[in-house]
Motif scaffolding. Structure first.
Motif, PDB file in Angstrom:
ATOM      1  N   HIS A 122       0.813  -1.448  -0.073  1.00 53.33           N
ATOM      2  CA  HIS A 122       0.261   0.452   0.036  1.00 53.33           C
ATOM      3  C   HIS A 122       0.612   1.280  -0.192  1.00 53.33           C
ATOM      4  CE1 HIS A 122      -3.202  -2.837   1.563  1.00 53.33           C
ATOM      5  NE2 HIS A 122      -3.452  -2.880   0.752  1.00 53.33           N
ATOM      6  N   ARG A 123       1.833   1.295   1.000  1.00 54.79           N
ATOM      7  CA  ARG A 123       2.530   2.305   0.914  1.00 54.79           C
ATOM      8  C   ARG A 123       3.634   2.555  -0.625  1.00 54.79           C
ATOM      9  NH1 ARG A 123       4.115   0.308   6.173  1.00 54.79           N
ATOM     10  NH2 ARG A 123       5.762  -0.349   4.915  1.00 54.79           N
ATOM     11  N   GLY A 124       4.084   1.534  -0.890  1.00 54.12           N
ATOM     12  CA  GLY A 124       4.839   1.538  -1.885  1.00 54.12           C
ATOM     13  C   GLY A 124       3.349   2.315  -3.421  1.00 54.12           C
ATOM     14  N   ILE A 125       2.362   1.540  -3.397  1.00 54.21           N
ATOM     15  CA  ILE A 125       1.643   2.264  -4.525  1.00 54.21           C
ATOM     16  C   ILE A 125       1.549   3.207  -4.331  1.00 54.21           C
ATOM     17  CG2 ILE A 125      -0.584   1.965  -5.193  1.00 54.21           C
ATOM     18  CD1 ILE A 125      -0.019  -1.313  -4.980  1.00 54.21           C
ATOM     19  N   MET A 126       1.143   4.014  -2.652  1.00 54.22           N
ATOM     20  CA  MET A 126       0.547   5.239  -3.381  1.00 54.22           C
ATOM     21  C   MET A 126       1.826   6.655  -3.040  1.00 54.22           C
ATOM     22  SD  MET A 126      -0.581   7.057   0.629  1.00 54.22           S
ATOM     23  CE  MET A 126       1.111   6.510   1.438  1.00 54.22           C
ATOM     24  N   PHE A 127       3.113   5.749  -3.045  1.00 53.00           N
ATOM     25  CA  PHE A 127       4.078   7.313  -3.092  1.00 53.00           C
ATOM     26  C   PHE A 127       4.594   6.920  -4.575  1.00 53.00           C
ATOM     27  CE2 PHE A 127       4.741   6.495   1.037  1.00 53.00           C
ATOM     28  CZ  PHE A 127       4.694   7.516   2.102  1.00 53.00           C
ATOM     29  N   TYR A 128       4.551   5.295  -5.199  1.00 52.28           N
ATOM     30  CA  TYR A 128       5.154   5.130  -6.557  1.00 52.28           C
ATOM     31  C   TYR A 128       4.060   5.037  -7.634  1.00 52.28           C
ATOM     32  CZ  TYR A 128       9.366   5.941  -3.970  1.00 52.28           C
ATOM     33  OH  TYR A 128      10.482   5.973  -3.034  1.00 52.28           O
ATOM     34  N   GLY A 129       3.018   4.937  -7.719  1.00 49.29           N
ATOM     35  CA  GLY A 129       1.794   4.655  -8.529  1.00 49.29           C
ATOM     36  C   GLY A 129       1.700   5.383  -9.052  1.00 49.29           C
ATOM     37  N   SER A 130       1.264   5.217 -10.437  1.00 51.49           N
ATOM     38  CA  SER A 130       0.753   6.216 -11.013  1.00 51.49           C
ATOM     39  C   SER A 130      -1.022   6.745 -11.192  1.00 51.49           C
ATOM     40  CB  SER A 130       0.767   5.766 -12.815  1.00 51.49           C
ATOM     41  OG  SER A 130      -0.242   4.579 -12.764  1.00 51.49           O
ATOM     42  N   PRO A 131      -1.452   7.120 -11.098  1.00 50.42           N
ATOM     43  CA  PRO A 131      -2.900   7.509 -10.514  1.00 50.42           C
ATOM     44  C   PRO A 131      -3.690   6.108 -11.281  1.00 50.42           C
ATOM     45  CG  PRO A 131      -2.040   9.345 -11.756  1.00 50.42           C
ATOM     46  CD  PRO A 131      -0.852   8.179 -11.686  1.00 50.42           C
ATOM     47  N   GLY A 132      -3.567   5.393 -12.302  1.00 48.00           N
ATOM     48  CA  GLY A 132      -3.751   4.257 -12.458  1.00 48.00           C
ATOM     49  C   GLY A 132      -3.669   3.587 -12.244  1.00 48.00           C
TER      50      GLY A 132
ATOM     51  N   LYS B 232     -10.701 -10.135 -13.323  1.00 40.57           N
ATOM     52  CA  LYS B 232     -10.288  -8.853 -13.530  1.00 40.57           C
ATOM     53  C   LYS B 232      -9.495  -7.418 -13.049  1.00 40.57           C
ATOM     54  CE  LYS B 232     -14.688  -9.459 -16.569  1.00 40.57           C
ATOM     55  NZ  LYS B 232     -15.977  -9.233 -17.196  1.00 40.57           N
ATOM     56  N   ARG B 233     -10.705  -7.622 -12.000  1.00 39.45           N
ATOM     57  CA  ARG B 233     -10.084  -6.271 -10.523  1.00 39.45           C
ATOM     58  C   ARG B 233      -8.624  -6.546 -10.562  1.00 39.45           C
ATOM     59  NH1 ARG B 233     -13.911  -7.293  -7.402  1.00 39.45           N
ATOM     60  NH2 ARG B 233     -12.732  -7.780  -5.612  1.00 39.45           N
ATOM     61  N   VAL B 234      -7.851  -7.803 -10.736  1.00 39.22           N
ATOM     62  CA  VAL B 234      -6.533  -8.223 -10.506  1.00 39.22           C
ATOM     63  C   VAL B 234      -6.268  -7.751 -11.995  1.00 39.22           C
ATOM     64  CG1 VAL B 234      -4.957  -9.973 -10.674  1.00 39.22           C
ATOM     65  CG2 VAL B 234      -6.900  -9.795  -8.580  1.00 39.22           C
ATOM     66  N   GLY B 235      -6.666  -8.174 -13.045  1.00 31.53           N
ATOM     67  CA  GLY B 235      -6.300  -7.783 -14.179  1.00 31.53           C
ATOM     68  C   GLY B 235      -5.977  -6.215 -14.510  1.00 31.53           C
TER      69      GLY B 235
ATOM     70  N   PHE C 146      -5.894  -0.321  -7.924  1.00 32.01           N
ATOM     71  CA  PHE C 146      -5.197  -0.980  -6.740  1.00 32.01           C
ATOM     72  C   PHE C 146      -6.866  -0.766  -5.755  1.00 32.01           C
ATOM     73  CE2 PHE C 146      -3.454  -1.938  -3.001  1.00 32.01           C
ATOM     74  CZ  PHE C 146      -3.014  -3.160  -2.822  1.00 32.01           C
ATOM     75  N   SER C 147      -7.490   0.641  -5.777  1.00 30.93           N
ATOM     76  CA  SER C 147      -8.459   1.140  -5.197  1.00 30.93           C
ATOM     77  C   SER C 147      -9.539   0.424  -5.701  1.00 30.93           C
ATOM     78  CB  SER C 147      -8.451   2.347  -4.874  1.00 30.93           C
ATOM     79  OG  SER C 147      -7.444   3.408  -3.797  1.00 30.93           O
ATOM     80  N   ASP C 148      -9.995  -0.112  -6.188  1.00 33.74           N
ATOM     81  CA  ASP C 148     -11.365  -0.881  -6.769  1.00 33.74           C
ATOM     82  C   ASP C 148     -10.896  -2.011  -5.894  1.00 33.74           C
ATOM     83  OD1 ASP C 148     -12.317   1.837  -8.514  1.00 33.74           O
ATOM     84  OD2 ASP C 148     -11.360   1.380  -9.898  1.00 33.74           O
ATOM     85  N   PHE C 149      -9.736  -3.074  -6.455  1.00 32.14           N
ATOM     86  CA  PHE C 149      -9.914  -3.633  -5.917  1.00 32.14           C
ATOM     87  C   PHE C 149      -9.819  -4.562  -5.042  1.00 32.14           C
ATOM     88  CE2 PHE C 149      -7.065  -7.085  -4.298  1.00 32.14           C
ATOM     89  CZ  PHE C 149      -6.896  -8.545  -4.687  1.00 32.14           C
ATOM     90  N   ARG C 150      -9.369  -2.986  -3.892  1.00 32.52           N
ATOM     91  CA  ARG C 150      -9.864  -3.142  -2.625  1.00 32.52           C
ATOM     92  C   ARG C 150     -10.869  -3.045  -2.313  1.00 32.52           C
ATOM     93  NH1 ARG C 150      -6.316  -3.429   1.693  1.00 32.52           N
ATOM     94  NH2 ARG C 150      -6.880  -1.985   2.906  1.00 32.52           N
ATOM     95  N   VAL C 151     -11.875  -2.702  -2.244  1.00 36.35           N
ATOM     96  CA  VAL C 151     -12.940  -2.012  -1.935  1.00 36.35           C
ATOM     97  C   VAL C 151     -13.694  -2.870  -3.402  1.00 36.35           C
ATOM     98  CG1 VAL C 151     -14.731  -0.019  -1.438  1.00 36.35           C
ATOM     99  CG2 VAL C 151     -12.175   0.336  -0.721  1.00 36.35           C
ATOM    100  N   PRO C 152     -14.469  -3.458  -2.871  1.00 44.11           N
ATOM    101  CA  PRO C 152     -15.068  -4.483  -4.453  1.00 44.11           C
ATOM    102  C   PRO C 152     -16.788  -3.785  -4.799  1.00 44.11           C
ATOM    103  CG  PRO C 152     -14.936  -6.176  -2.993  1.00 44.11           C
ATOM    104  CD  PRO C 152     -14.098  -4.610  -2.519  1.00 44.11           C
ATOM    105  N   ARG C 153     -17.418  -3.440  -5.457  1.00 49.51           N
ATOM    106  CA  ARG C 153     -19.084  -2.913  -5.715  1.00 49.51           C
ATOM    107  C   ARG C 153     -19.723  -3.828  -5.317  1.00 49.51           C
ATOM    108  NH1 ARG C 153     -15.816  -0.341  -8.995  1.00 49.51           N
ATOM    109  NH2 ARG C 153     -15.916   2.158  -8.910  1.00 49.51           N
TER     110      ARG C 153
END
Length: 183
Positions: A109-119, A142-145, A124-131
């Motif tokens: 989470h830390r790495g994605i927050m600091f180094y991940g692009s907006p996409g 699909k979300r992992v993809g 990753f946020s959509d993956f963590r909080v499924p609808r």
């Protein structure tokens, strides 16, 4: 204080405009050969500045790319480990709540927050909080993809011909297309 700051800005702007006006006046009076030299010199300076900015941006991107690959590798490792355990012991065999896995997820989470692009962050946020209705295996894949595709795009890889299911096919033995048709 603010009023003094505004007055100072006006004075600086006026001086700057006066310098530009004088420069234009002197340029107009200069001989054609001097004008050509001035134009060539300005062009060279602007070209140098532009090249320097591009190189600096490229160097920053390259420095971040290495860190992104390191962070994204943690996600890949986690997914591959989960798939390996799920294959042998079922999904229940993976202890999501173990201190080791919680620490790995926190680092991810830390790495994605600091180094991940907006996409990547959005995927990753959509993956963590499924609808609602997204807990089924195909939806999870699909979300992992989407995360994998976003990560690949972020580090400069070409995703043409790949979609959110086909990117997962290398880690899943079942035909995901058929799985999608059955659900």
């Amino acid at each position: 204080m603010l009023r003094g700051l505004k007055n100072m800005e006006i004075v600086v702007a006026a001086v700057f405009l006066a310098i530009i006006a004088y420069g234009l006046y002197a340029f107009a009076l200069a001989e054609p050969s001097v004008k050509a030299s001035i134009i060539a010199g300005l062009f060279a300076v602007f070209s140098l500045i532009l090249t320097h900015q591009r190189e600096r941006g490229k160097a920053i991107k390259e420095a971040h790319r290495d860190k992104k690959i390191e962070v994204y590798s943690k996600f890949y490792d986690l997914i591959f480990e989960f798939m390996k355990i799920a294959k042998s012991a079922g999904v229940e065999g993976f202890d999501f709540e173990s201190p080791e896995n919680l620490e790995r997820m926190a680092a991810l989470h830390r790495g994605i927050m600091f180094y991940g692009s907006p996409g990547v962050v959005v995927a990753f946020s959509d993956f963590r909080v499924p609808r609602e209705g997204e807990a089924e295996p195909l939806s999870v894949m699909k979300r992992v993809g989407r995360i994998l595709l976003a990560m690949r795009e972020d580090i400069g890889l070409d995703n043409s011909g790949l979609d959110e299911l086909s990117i997962n096919q290398i880690i899943v033995n079942d035909d995901l297309r058929r799985l999608g048709a059955n659900s």
